[in-house]
Design a protein around this motif. Structure first.
Motif, mmCIF file in Angstrom:
data_model
loop_
_atom_site.group_PDB
_atom_site.id
_atom_site.type_symbol
_atom_site.label_atom_id
_atom_site.label_comp_id
_atom_site.label_asym_id
_atom_site.label_seq_id
_atom_site.Cartn_x
_atom_site.Cartn_y
_atom_site.Cartn_z
ATOM 1 N N TYR A 1 0.814 -1.212 0.000
ATOM 2 C CA TYR A 1 0.000 0.000 0.000
ATOM 3 C C TYR A 1 0.851 1.266 0.000
ATOM 4 O O TYR A 1 0.320 2.367 0.130
ATOM 5 N N PHE B 1 2.744 2.224 2.318
ATOM 6 C CA PHE B 1 2.701 2.808 3.662
ATOM 7 C C PHE B 1 3.961 2.402 4.411
ATOM 8 O O PHE B 1 4.133 1.241 4.805
ATOM 9 N N ASP B 2 4.865 3.335 4.586
ATOM 10 C CA ASP B 2 6.117 3.084 5.292
ATOM 11 C C ASP B 2 6.575 4.372 5.958
ATOM 12 O O ASP B 2 7.566 4.992 5.566
ATOM 13 N N PRO B 3 5.854 4.825 6.998
ATOM 14 C CA PRO B 3 6.172 6.129 7.600
ATOM 15 C C PRO B 3 7.530 6.182 8.269
ATOM 16 O O PRO B 3 8.130 7.248 8.376
#
Length: 244
Positions: free
Chosen positions: A185, A187-189
């Protein structure tokens, strides 16, 4: 005239011999490289790596991390497209199970202290969700009817949004002709996903292994508390309470 013709024929013969020699040298110098490249790529075994006496399912080609040819119920035999959706579902359940494996014992540890703290600070009359045996609400333990409907609504809404996002990613990438990695997605903050391909493969393998283990662990939590009638933290206190 004949002298010149003979010299021209001799030169042409030498040119052909030189060209043939160069071609042989090129082939001989490139052949080891071809042999190395073909030998480094291991052929796909006909048999399952997990169960060596069973044949490997044809659609399990090692594309996804953690693929060891284990499919005793033959779910992967339908189509490669369906296998992608199965992988998407596995990733989602694995991530949810990892959260649950941490949240289950954590709730048994901190539910009552947090409830008492909030009651003291905000003068609220909250009720701990744990039962008398320090067991969390579950399908087997009961007590799910005591959970606020607002919480269930948030969970269902968040799950639906994530599920729709995954379907959109798969469809759009298929239409654009791009390969889609199930569960990706973007999503890798914290920036923990490696940049190199080798590191990415190791991270994917770690995630699916931990996720599969977490799914087994959460299932074990549920049946253990149902049978023993004791919470996980009380059943195995050595993992959750100080020894001294």
């Amino acid at each position: 005239f004949f002298k010149e013709q003979t010299q021209h024929t001799s030169n042409l013969h030498k040119y052909k011999q030189t060209d043939k020699l160069n071609n042989n040298m090129t082939l001989s110098s490139s052949s080891p490289l071809a042999m190395v490249s073909s030998s480094t790529k291991a052929p796909l075994s006909r048999y399952s790596k997990a169960i060596p006496f069973l044949k490997r399912p044809p659609n399990l080609t090692g594309t996804y991390a953690g693929d060891v040819g284990f499919d005793p119920f033959n779910f992967s035999s339908s189509s490669p497209e369906q296998l992608t959706y199965y992988r998407e579902a596995e990733i989602k359940h694995a991530r949810l199970a990892m959260l649950a494996a941490v949240g289950w014992p954590s709730s048994e540890l901190f539910d009552q202290p947090i409830t008492k703290f909030i009651d003291a600070q905000l003068s609220l009359d909250l009720t701990p969700m744990l039962n008398s045996n320090d067991r969390v609400p579950s399908l087997l333990n009961g007590g799910l009817d005591n959970i606020s409907p607002i919480f269930w609504g948030v969970c269902l809404g968040l799950s639906a949004a994530i599920d729709l996002r995954g379907v959109q990613n798969a469809r759009y990438n298929e239409e654009d002709g791009e390969s889609y990695l199930p569960g990706d997605y973007g999503f890798d903050p914290l920036g923990m996903y490696p940049k190199d391909e080798g590191g990415q493969q190791r991270m994917q393998l770690c995630e699916i292994k931990h996720g599969r283990l977490a799914m087994l662990a959460v299932t074990g939590f549920a049946f253990q508390e149902y049978v023993s009638k004791v919470g996980v933290i009380d059943e195995t206190p050595v993992f959750f309470h100080p020894l001294f």
